[in-house]
Design a protein around this motif. Structure first.
Motif, short mmCIF file in Angstrom:
data_model
loop_
_atom_site.label_atom_id
_atom_site.label_comp_id
_atom_site.label_asym_id
_atom_site.label_seq_id
_atom_site.Cartn_x
_atom_site.Cartn_y
_atom_site.Cartn_z
N ALA A 1 54.28 -47.08 -23.69
CA ALA A 1 54.39 -45.97 -24.65
C ALA A 1 53.13 -45.74 -25.48
CB ALA A 1 55.60 -46.18 -25.57
N LEU A 2 51.98 -46.16 -24.96
CA LEU A 2 50.71 -45.88 -25.61
C LEU A 2 50.08 -44.66 -24.95
CD1 LEU A 2 49.42 -49.55 -25.84
CD2 LEU A 2 49.91 -48.09 -27.81
N ARG A 3 49.48 -43.78 -25.74
CA ARG A 3 48.95 -42.54 -25.18
C ARG A 3 47.49 -42.28 -25.53
NH1 ARG A 3 52.96 -43.07 -22.83
NH2 ARG A 3 54.66 -41.60 -22.42
N SER A 4 46.97 -42.97 -26.53
CA SER A 4 45.65 -42.63 -27.08
C SER A 4 44.56 -43.50 -26.44
CB SER A 4 45.67 -42.83 -28.60
OG SER A 4 44.49 -42.34 -29.18
N LEU A 5 43.89 -42.94 -25.43
CA LEU A 5 42.84 -43.65 -24.69
C LEU A 5 41.48 -43.06 -25.03
CD1 LEU A 5 41.84 -45.61 -22.48
CD2 LEU A 5 42.38 -43.83 -20.79
N TYR A 6 40.56 -43.94 -25.43
CA TYR A 6 39.19 -43.54 -25.74
C TYR A 6 38.24 -44.27 -24.79
CZ TYR A 6 40.42 -41.16 -30.11
OH TYR A 6 40.92 -40.28 -31.04
N LEU A 7 37.31 -43.54 -24.19
CA LEU A 7 36.35 -44.11 -23.25
C LEU A 7 34.94 -43.88 -23.78
CD1 LEU A 7 37.88 -42.68 -19.93
CD2 LEU A 7 38.33 -44.91 -20.98
N ILE A 8 34.20 -44.96 -23.96
CA ILE A 8 32.82 -44.86 -24.43
C ILE A 8 31.87 -44.96 -23.24
CG2 ILE A 8 31.04 -45.85 -25.92
CD1 ILE A 8 33.27 -47.01 -27.64
N GLU A 9 31.16 -43.90 -22.96
CA GLU A 9 30.18 -43.85 -21.87
C GLU A 9 30.71 -44.43 -20.56
OE1 GLU A 9 26.80 -45.90 -23.60
OE2 GLU A 9 25.94 -43.99 -24.21
N PRO A 10 31.83 -43.92 -20.04
CA PRO A 10 32.32 -44.42 -18.75
C PRO A 10 31.34 -44.09 -17.64
CG PRO A 10 33.48 -42.42 -19.37
CD PRO A 10 32.64 -42.79 -20.56
N GLU A 11 31.15 -45.02 -16.72
CA GLU A 11 30.16 -44.82 -15.66
C GLU A 11 30.59 -43.73 -14.68
OE1 GLU A 11 28.41 -47.67 -12.21
OE2 GLU A 11 28.12 -48.36 -14.28
N LYS A 12 31.90 -43.70 -14.35
CA LYS A 12 32.39 -42.70 -13.40
C LYS A 12 33.75 -42.19 -13.88
CE LYS A 12 30.21 -44.95 -9.40
NZ LYS A 12 30.48 -45.64 -8.11
N PHE A 13 33.72 -41.03 -14.53
CA PHE A 13 34.97 -40.44 -15.01
C PHE A 13 34.71 -38.98 -15.35
CE2 PHE A 13 38.29 -39.36 -17.99
CZ PHE A 13 39.40 -39.88 -17.36
N PRO A 14 35.60 -38.08 -14.88
CA PRO A 14 36.80 -38.28 -14.08
C PRO A 14 36.47 -38.78 -12.67
CG PRO A 14 36.67 -36.03 -14.96
CD PRO A 14 35.37 -36.66 -15.21
N SER A 15 37.48 -39.35 -12.03
CA SER A 15 37.29 -39.92 -10.70
C SER A 15 38.61 -39.92 -9.94
CB SER A 15 36.77 -41.36 -10.84
OG SER A 15 36.92 -42.08 -9.65
N PRO A 16 38.58 -39.60 -8.64
CA PRO A 16 39.80 -39.67 -7.83
C PRO A 16 40.39 -41.08 -7.83
CG PRO A 16 38.09 -38.44 -6.67
CD PRO A 16 37.43 -39.06 -7.86
N GLU A 17 39.53 -42.09 -7.86
CA GLU A 17 40.02 -43.47 -7.86
C GLU A 17 40.81 -43.76 -9.13
OE1 GLU A 17 38.46 -48.10 -7.46
OE2 GLU A 17 37.03 -46.45 -7.29
N ALA A 18 40.32 -43.26 -10.25
CA ALA A 18 41.04 -43.44 -11.51
C ALA A 18 42.41 -42.77 -11.44
CB ALA A 18 40.22 -42.89 -12.67
N THR A 19 42.45 -41.57 -10.90
CA THR A 19 43.71 -40.84 -10.78
C THR A 19 44.68 -41.57 -9.86
OG1 THR A 19 42.55 -38.74 -11.14
CG2 THR A 19 44.75 -38.63 -10.17
N ASP A 20 44.18 -42.09 -8.74
CA ASP A 20 45.03 -42.83 -7.81
C ASP A 20 45.62 -44.07 -8.47
OD1 ASP A 20 44.53 -40.99 -5.85
OD2 ASP A 20 43.01 -42.19 -4.81
N ARG A 21 44.78 -44.81 -9.20
CA ARG A 21 45.25 -46.06 -9.82
C ARG A 21 46.16 -45.80 -11.02
NH1 ARG A 21 42.19 -50.69 -9.14
NH2 ARG A 21 43.77 -51.64 -10.49
N ALA A 22 46.07 -44.59 -11.59
CA ALA A 22 46.94 -44.27 -12.72
C ALA A 22 48.39 -44.16 -12.28
CB ALA A 22 46.48 -42.97 -13.38
N ALA A 23 48.61 -43.81 -11.04
CA ALA A 23 49.95 -43.79 -10.44
C ALA A 23 50.99 -43.09 -11.30
CB ALA A 23 50.39 -45.23 -10.14
N GLY A 24 50.69 -41.85 -11.69
CA GLY A 24 51.67 -41.09 -12.47
C GLY A 24 51.34 -41.00 -13.95
N ALA A 25 50.32 -41.75 -14.39
CA ALA A 25 49.92 -41.68 -15.80
C ALA A 25 48.76 -40.69 -15.97
CB ALA A 25 49.52 -43.06 -16.30
N ASP A 26 48.81 -39.62 -15.17
CA ASP A 26 47.74 -38.62 -15.20
C ASP A 26 47.58 -38.00 -16.59
OD1 ASP A 26 49.14 -38.86 -12.60
OD2 ASP A 26 47.47 -37.62 -11.88
N ASP A 27 48.70 -37.86 -17.32
CA ASP A 27 48.62 -37.24 -18.64
C ASP A 27 47.79 -38.08 -19.60
OD1 ASP A 27 50.67 -39.14 -18.34
OD2 ASP A 27 51.74 -38.40 -20.11
#
Length: 243
Positions: free
Chosen positions: A30-56
């Motif tokens: 039930a956590l929703r607030s994600l902050y990314l500091i200088e991500p190397e590769k984002f957005p990324s299809p791999e990130a979306t695949d691994r999120a497995a439904g947590a796309d929001d």
């Protein structure tokens, strides 16, 4: 209910799969607030695949160019670390860290920091933390995968939120708690004055400022206390200028 004021902050994540798995771990708890500091590769299809439904959670991620930006308005910052340091930070176990975050989120934004996969949090990043959480693990192999560490601490946060962690009755504040930005301005002012009165030698600073930062971070200053300290520093400077 898990407070919405709890930020999960990933510092310079290098593997998009870990970002996606982090989003999944967060949504599980039930956590929703994600902050990314200088991500190397984002957005990324791999990130979306691994999120497995947590796309929001991924779509709502806040991309930041600096730690200052990610911690803006936060009055409590807890870092994570698996290794010991020459100067130790005040350390909490996962349950105690989660309790601090849930309680702190009632008074405004709070942040839980995770370092880069290869290096973890740097000392300069830990300087921004009021506490450090260490997840117990076998000493022979204590380094956890980033997303695994997020899952463990997200679970502890969820448990604390469900339990309705009680606010300590002794924590009565006259004003709002000082934000991370407020604290950084105070530390800059403090270092300036200590150099002026020759208490701090900039050529041989040793660990003075780091120790002072740890001290004041533990105090969890509010606005009124901050104004008193800044007033003292201003008076010292004005007194020196008169002489």
């Amino acid at each position: 209910m898990v407070p919405a004021n709890i930020r999960i902050v990933l510092v310079r994540p290098t593997h998009p799969g870990n970002v996606g798995a982090t989003a999944r771990a967060m949504k599980n708890m039930a956590l929703r607030s994600l902050y990314l500091i200088e991500p190397e590769k984002f957005p990324s299809p791999e990130a979306t695949d691994r999120a497995a439904g947590a796309d929001d959670v991924l779509q709502g991620a806040v991309i930041c160019a600096s730690l200052d930006e990610a911690l803006k308005d936060c009055h409590l910052v807890i870092g994570t670390s698996a290794r010991s340091r020459r100067i130790e930070w005040p350390t909490l176990d996962p349950a105690a860290g989660a309790r601090r975050l849930v309680e702190g989120a009632r008074n405004g934004p709070v942040a839980l920091l995770f370092g880069q996969e290869r290096t973890g949090l740097l000392n300069s990043e830990l300087d921004r933390c009021h506490f450090v959480v260490t997840i117990p693990a076998d000493e022979a192999y204590s380094s956890l995968n980033l997303a695994s560490a997020v899952q463990i601490l997200a679970y502890e946060i969820y448990r604390e939120a469900l339990a309705g962690a009680a606010v300590s009755p002794t924590e009565v504040r006259e004003g709002r708690l000082a934000s991370s930005d407020d604290m950084q301005r105070f530390y800059q002012h403090l270092e300036e004055v200590l150099q002026e009165i020759e208490f701090l030698n900039p050529d041989k600073p040793r660990y003075l400022m780091r120790r002072l930062m740890r001290l004041f971070n533990r105090a969890s200053l509010d606005d009124n206390e901050m104004n008193i300290l800044r007033g003292i520093l201003n008076a010292i400077q004005q007194g020196r200028h008169k002489n």
